[in-house]
Design a protein around this motif. Structure first.
Motif, short mmCIF file in Angstrom:
data_model
loop_
_atom_site.label_atom_id
_atom_site.label_comp_id
_atom_site.label_asym_id
_atom_site.label_seq_id
_atom_site.Cartn_x
_atom_site.Cartn_y
_atom_site.Cartn_z
N VAL A 179 0.05 23.74 6.70
CA VAL A 179 -0.37 24.70 5.68
C VAL A 179 0.76 25.11 4.74
O VAL A 179 0.59 25.96 3.87
CB VAL A 179 -0.99 25.97 6.32
CG1 VAL A 179 -2.29 25.61 7.03
CG2 VAL A 179 -0.04 26.64 7.30
N VAL A 187 0.82 -1.22 0.00
CA VAL A 187 0.00 0.00 0.00
C VAL A 187 0.85 1.26 0.00
O VAL A 187 0.31 2.36 0.00
CB VAL A 187 -0.95 0.04 1.21
CG1 VAL A 187 -1.97 -1.09 1.11
CG2 VAL A 187 -0.19 -0.02 2.51
N GLY A 188 2.17 1.11 -0.01
CA GLY A 188 3.00 2.30 -0.08
C GLY A 188 4.41 2.04 0.42
O GLY A 188 4.75 0.93 0.79
N ILE A 191 4.23 14.21 9.62
CA ILE A 191 3.71 15.48 10.15
C ILE A 191 4.20 15.60 11.58
O ILE A 191 4.65 14.62 12.17
CB ILE A 191 2.16 15.54 10.10
CG1 ILE A 191 1.54 14.30 10.75
CG2 ILE A 191 1.67 15.72 8.67
CD1 ILE A 191 0.02 14.34 10.80
N ASP A 230 -6.83 1.89 10.25
CA ASP A 230 -7.72 0.96 9.56
C ASP A 230 -7.82 -0.37 10.30
O ASP A 230 -8.85 -1.04 10.24
CB ASP A 230 -7.19 0.70 8.13
CG ASP A 230 -7.68 1.77 7.17
OD1 ASP A 230 -8.60 2.52 7.55
OD2 ASP A 230 -7.14 1.86 6.05
N GLN A 277 1.91 9.81 0.96
CA GLN A 277 0.90 9.65 -0.10
C GLN A 277 -0.29 10.54 0.21
O GLN A 277 -0.43 11.07 1.30
CB GLN A 277 0.52 8.20 -0.29
CG GLN A 277 0.14 7.46 0.97
CD GLN A 277 -0.19 5.99 0.67
OE1 GLN A 277 -1.34 5.63 0.56
NE2 GLN A 277 0.83 5.15 0.53
N LYS A 278 -1.13 10.68 -0.82
CA LYS A 278 -2.20 11.65 -0.70
C LYS A 278 -3.31 11.14 0.22
O LYS A 278 -3.82 10.04 0.02
CB LYS A 278 -2.77 11.91 -2.09
CG LYS A 278 -3.74 13.06 -2.14
CD LYS A 278 -4.11 13.33 -3.58
CE LYS A 278 -5.34 14.19 -3.68
NZ LYS A 278 -5.74 14.35 -5.07
N PHE A 279 -3.66 11.92 1.22
CA PHE A 279 -4.81 11.61 2.08
C PHE A 279 -5.70 12.83 2.14
O PHE A 279 -5.29 13.87 2.65
CB PHE A 279 -4.34 11.23 3.49
CG PHE A 279 -3.71 9.88 3.57
CD1 PHE A 279 -4.48 8.72 3.44
CD2 PHE A 279 -2.35 9.74 3.80
CE1 PHE A 279 -3.90 7.47 3.51
CE2 PHE A 279 -1.77 8.49 3.88
CZ PHE A 279 -2.54 7.35 3.73
N ASP A 280 -6.90 12.72 1.58
CA ASP A 280 -7.83 13.85 1.74
C ASP A 280 -9.21 13.39 2.19
O ASP A 280 -10.11 14.20 2.37
CB ASP A 280 -7.91 14.67 0.44
CG ASP A 280 -8.22 13.81 -0.77
OD1 ASP A 280 -8.47 12.58 -0.60
OD2 ASP A 280 -8.20 14.35 -1.90
N GLN A 281 -9.40 12.06 2.36
CA GLN A 281 -10.69 11.60 2.87
C GLN A 281 -10.78 11.89 4.36
O GLN A 281 -9.78 11.78 5.07
CB GLN A 281 -10.84 10.09 2.60
CG GLN A 281 -10.92 9.78 1.12
CD GLN A 281 -10.90 8.28 0.83
OE1 GLN A 281 -10.86 7.45 1.74
NE2 GLN A 281 -10.93 7.95 -0.45
N TYR A 301 -9.21 9.66 7.26
CA TYR A 301 -7.77 9.46 7.43
C TYR A 301 -7.08 10.69 8.00
O TYR A 301 -7.56 11.82 7.84
CB TYR A 301 -7.12 9.13 6.08
CG TYR A 301 -7.37 7.72 5.61
CD1 TYR A 301 -6.98 6.64 6.39
CD2 TYR A 301 -7.98 7.47 4.38
CE1 TYR A 301 -7.20 5.34 5.96
CE2 TYR A 301 -8.21 6.18 3.94
CZ TYR A 301 -7.82 5.11 4.75
OH TYR A 301 -8.04 3.83 4.34
N TYR A 307 1.75 14.51 -4.31
CA TYR A 307 2.23 13.19 -3.88
C TYR A 307 2.41 12.20 -5.03
O TYR A 307 2.26 11.01 -4.86
CB TYR A 307 1.30 12.61 -2.81
CG TYR A 307 1.48 13.28 -1.47
CD1 TYR A 307 2.61 13.01 -0.71
CD2 TYR A 307 0.56 14.19 -0.99
CE1 TYR A 307 2.80 13.62 0.52
CE2 TYR A 307 0.75 14.81 0.24
CZ TYR A 307 1.87 14.52 0.99
OH TYR A 307 2.07 15.12 2.20
N VAL A 336 -2.59 3.18 8.46
CA VAL A 336 -2.70 1.72 8.36
C VAL A 336 -3.15 1.16 9.71
O VAL A 336 -4.05 0.32 9.80
CB VAL A 336 -1.36 1.10 7.92
CG1 VAL A 336 -1.37 -0.41 8.10
CG2 VAL A 336 -1.07 1.45 6.46
N ARG A 383 1.02 16.66 4.74
CA ARG A 383 1.26 18.08 4.43
C ARG A 383 0.84 18.40 3.00
O ARG A 383 0.77 17.51 2.15
CB ARG A 383 2.75 18.39 4.61
CG ARG A 383 3.23 18.09 6.01
CD ARG A 383 4.67 18.48 6.16
NE ARG A 383 4.86 19.89 5.83
CZ ARG A 383 6.05 20.44 5.64
NH1 ARG A 383 7.14 19.71 5.70
NH2 ARG A 383 6.14 21.74 5.36
N VAL A 429 -5.58 27.32 5.38
CA VAL A 429 -6.03 27.53 6.76
C VAL A 429 -7.56 27.44 6.79
O VAL A 429 -8.13 26.74 7.64
CB VAL A 429 -5.55 28.90 7.29
CG1 VAL A 429 -6.16 29.18 8.65
CG2 VAL A 429 -4.04 28.93 7.37
#
Lengths: 572, 188
Positions: free
Chosen positions: B119, B50-51, B130, B184, B57-61, B64, B74, B181, B68, B99
């Motif tokens: 930001v 998975v990575g 992060i 989940d 990797q991209k997380f925008d949901q 999760y 990503y 991970v 940054r 912001v």
């Protein structure tokens, strides 16, 4: 005490612990005395045999420079064609295209001269063949070229009067077999075992937790990243250089990379003292350089830790400092520390984007490259500093009203003329280059190039000017870092910086070696009460003053237009 | 002169063998013994990769933890920072928009709670980490979204907060992929 501060203190101390004994070793090794690496002799004998070289043949300064220039010219021609035709050659698993002639011109010069300015991105601009057979090859040989020329300078002052500066091939090959290669093997393995790729497989692929398909660039990167730091080269395997998490996976590798780029430049200064049997002179030069380094480093770190006032105004917390263009695992303090070292020693690798650092940080980075003599690149650091020494000797001589001497040899008109020309060369190339770029930007904004001049700059105003100034300075100093927002892959920047690179490399090597050769030939004058002693703190201060005055006079106006103006435009 | 040219050519060939064949193959060979077999360390869930541990990797949901902002979104085929200067007005507008987005998804936050790393774009565009503060501000959102308790998520974050090197050198951090991970895998 916070852990980020302890991290850079530890890095600094380990650097000294390695560099000091390394200096002693280098002096002995190049003098041909017995050292523990003598078991590598059969390897060197094999190389010399294959190349048909007799390493004990003495060379005077002209022969020495001729040999050096010949092999460098060969690499220029050979590398240029390989880069252009890389798409048709093997080892191209990602199917990357060949280079345009202007990009190949810039790239090959950039790597032959140990600069590593990159107008391409490693992931898509090169193949595994060119990364290893051209780029990595030149990382070794350009560093070894610099070191060999520095040893010629050492040799000139070891004996009283001599025309023999040693054999270029011998110094060159030994720099690789006894120094660069062993260190690189150790470092490449350290990196590999911390997560940097070292294998020859092409892109990897995975499906992320959110279901995106992601391709991952990798390849034999660790091997190149090792020599890029050991040899103060700086060109990255990946576009983002050492801020890329595969090039620099954790804080430990960050320490390894920052230490490895300083040890040879520091060791070479001490080696000079040991080699010419004037240990104290080595330490005085070392001291002056150290003071200069801290004068650039302390304000750099403090301005990065302060964060961006414009972001502070929004009410955002900047607990550890300015974070734009920086990585969390490294942090602003270690990025500030690195940015000073990479600009004074001409490595030019970055672990954070210089374009996004604070305005004054940018000024210190620029100044580090403009001075280019505080430790400096592999071998060339001491050559650059030697020019400052000659000017300091000359001015001191004028002040006390007697013929200037350096280490028992009269410094006369011819030597001073060469030194003065070399001193003037840098400001001329940087200023004229930046002026030309600014003119093209303003007057020919719509020229039909790969990137239109009006679209060159990634940032408006003073910062945009700094981007152009930085590029020219970096090229002349053979540094290779950049304010990478600049759209530099077009004919203007490829050709103009190509010329700066080659002039900014070879003239400052030819000049000092020629002066050393001329001085060494002269009759030796034993020291007397009237001799100007060059291994004293007083003379160290004098040299420091000369460095400051020369550089302040040359560069203040340009710095005022760029980073300093930007600083004053920020909210307080 | 001719002598130097011939010597140069022959020396280049000899050194090419040593530096471009022997050296890199030696390192690649020994590198096979490393955790990722010289390919970089990967992370798998149920046997599927998975990575990469080192690559963000991209997380925008909303379910999760987010990483940054990234100048290359990503995409690990390339890498880059934003290269925006500190006084660039477009850039400052962008930061201010980030912001606002954060405040929208985390209505319980004040501006002064937001750490700079959330930001600002990273240097590589692939920063896997992060700061602990950046993870802490997201805990309530995650808990609400997944129907977990705030304590449970806080504990998970604490477990995944990595100390500085040897406890002494460099910054602490949280690896976003490893945290997600683990998230989940967490049972309600």
């Amino acid at each position: 005490m916070n852990s980020e501060f302890l991290g850079i203190v530890a890095s600094f101390l380990i650097t000294l612990l390695i560099a000091i004994p390394l200096g002693r070793y280098l002096a002995k090794m190049f003098a041909g005395e017995r050292v523990w690496t003598d078991f590598l002799k059969p390897l060197e004998i094999g190389i010399f045999k294959l190349a048909g070289i007799r390493p004990d043949e003495p060379m005077d300064w002209k022969q020495f420079l001729k040999a050096m220039l010949t092999i460098n010219l060969l690499w220029l021609v050979y590398g240029f064609f390989v880069l252009i035709y890389q798409d048709k050659l093997p080892f191209n698993p990602d199917g990357n295209p060949g280079m345009t002639p202007d990009l190949a011109f810039n790239t090959i010069i950039s790597f032959v001269v140990n600069c590593n300015l990159q107008h391409y991105s490693g992931e898509s601009g090169l193949t595994y063949l060119t990364q290893q057979f051209i780029i990595m090859f030149l990382m070794f040989t350009s560093a070894a070229t610099g070191i060999a020329c520095a040893v010629a300078l050492f040799k000139a002052f070891r004996d009283k009067t001599t025309t023999n500066l040693g054999n270029f091939w011998e110094f060159f090959v030994k720099s690789i077999t006894r120094l660069l290669l062993p260190l690189s093997i150790v470092m490449a393995l350290l990196l590999t075992f911390n997560g940097t790729p070292a294998s020859y497989e092409g892109k990897g692929q995975f499906i992320s937790l959110q279901g995106d398909t992601v391709n991952v660039s990798r390849g034999p990167a660790a091997q190149m990243i090792a020599i890029k730091h050991i040899g103060t080269n700086g060109g990255g395997w990946f576009g983002a250089n050492s801020s890329h998490p595969l090039e620099n996976p954790n804080y430990f590798t960050n320490m390894v990379e920052i230490i490895s780029q300083m040890i040879i430049p520091m060791a070479m200064i001490l080696a000079f003292g040991y080699f010419i049997r004037r240990k104290k002179l080595g330490w005085v030069i070392f001291g002056v350089m150290m003071v200069g380094m801290f004068m650039l480093m302390i304000p750099t770190i403090s301005s990065e830790l302060g964060g961006n006032p414009n972001i502070a105004k929004m009410g955002i917390q900047q607990a550890s400092g300015a974070m734009e263009g920086k990585e969390v695992r490294i942090g602003p303090m270690a990025t500030g520390y690195w940015s000073t070292l990479t600009t004074i020693v001409s490595t030019g690798s970055v672990n954070g984007m210089h374009d996004s650092t604070m305005p004054l940080t940018g000024a210190w980075q620029l100044l580090g490259m403009m001075i280019n003599g505080f430790f400096g690149g592999c071998g060339v650091g001491i050559l650059n500093y030697f020019i400052y020494l000659i000017i300091a000797v000359f001015i001191s001589g004028l002040m006390v009203g007697r013929t200037p001497e350096f280490l028992g040899h009269k410094v006369e008109a011819r030597e001073v003329k060469i030194a003065a020309l070399i001193t003037l060369l840098s400001p001329f190339l940087i200023m004229a280059g930046t002026a030309l770029a600014s003119y093209v930007f303003v007057a020919h904004g719509n020229a039909d190039w790969a990137v239109k001049p009006s679209a060159w700059l990634n940032n408006p105003g003073y910062h945009g000017f700094s981007e152009m100034l930085y590029e020219m300075t970096s090229a002349n100093a053979n540094n290779g870092s950049g304010f990478e927002g600049l759209g530099d892959n077009n004919i203007f920047w490829n050709v103009s910086t190509g010329f700066l690179l080659i002039l900014g490399r070879f003239l400052p090597i030819i000049g000092p070696v020629a002066i050393a050769g001329l001085l060494a030939k002269k009759k030796f004058i034993p020291e007397s009460a009237g001799t100007l002693k060059t291994d004293t703190v007083t003379f160290g201060l004098m040299t420091f003053a000369v460095i400051l005055v020369l550089n302040a006079l040359s560069y203040f106006p340009a710095l005022a237009l760029g980073p300093i103006a930007e600083y004053f435009s920020m909210p307080k | 002169m001719k002598k130097y040219i011939i010597q140069s050519i022959r020396l280049t060939v000899a050194l090419t063998l040593l530096l471009c064949v022997v050296y890199p193959l030696l390192v690649a060979f020994i590198g096979k013994l490393s955790t990722g077999k010289g390919n970089g360390e990967t992370i798998s869930v149920n046997g599927k990769i998975v990575g990469y541990a080192a690559l963000g990797q991209k997380f925008d949901q909303p379910k999760y933890f987010w990483g940054r902002p990234s100048a290359v979104d990503y995409n690990a085929a390339g890498s880059a920072g934003s290269n925006k200067g500190p006084t660039n007005p477009d850039y400052l507008k962008q930061v201010s928009d980030r912001v606002d987005t954060l405040l929208k998804y985390h209505p319980y936050l004040k501006k002064t709670d937001i750490p700079a790393d959330m930001v600002t774009a990273s240097g590589s565009g692939l920063d896997p980490d992060i700061s602990a503060a950046a993870a802490a501000i997201q805990v309530r959102r995650i808990a609400q979204n997944r129907g977990l308790s705030v304590e449970q998520v806080t504990k998970l974050v604490e477990e995944h907060t990595e100390k500085p090197l040897a406890g002494m050198f460099g910054p602490g951090k949280v690896n976003v992929l490893k945290l997600n991970v683990a998230l989940d895998a967490l049972k309600k």
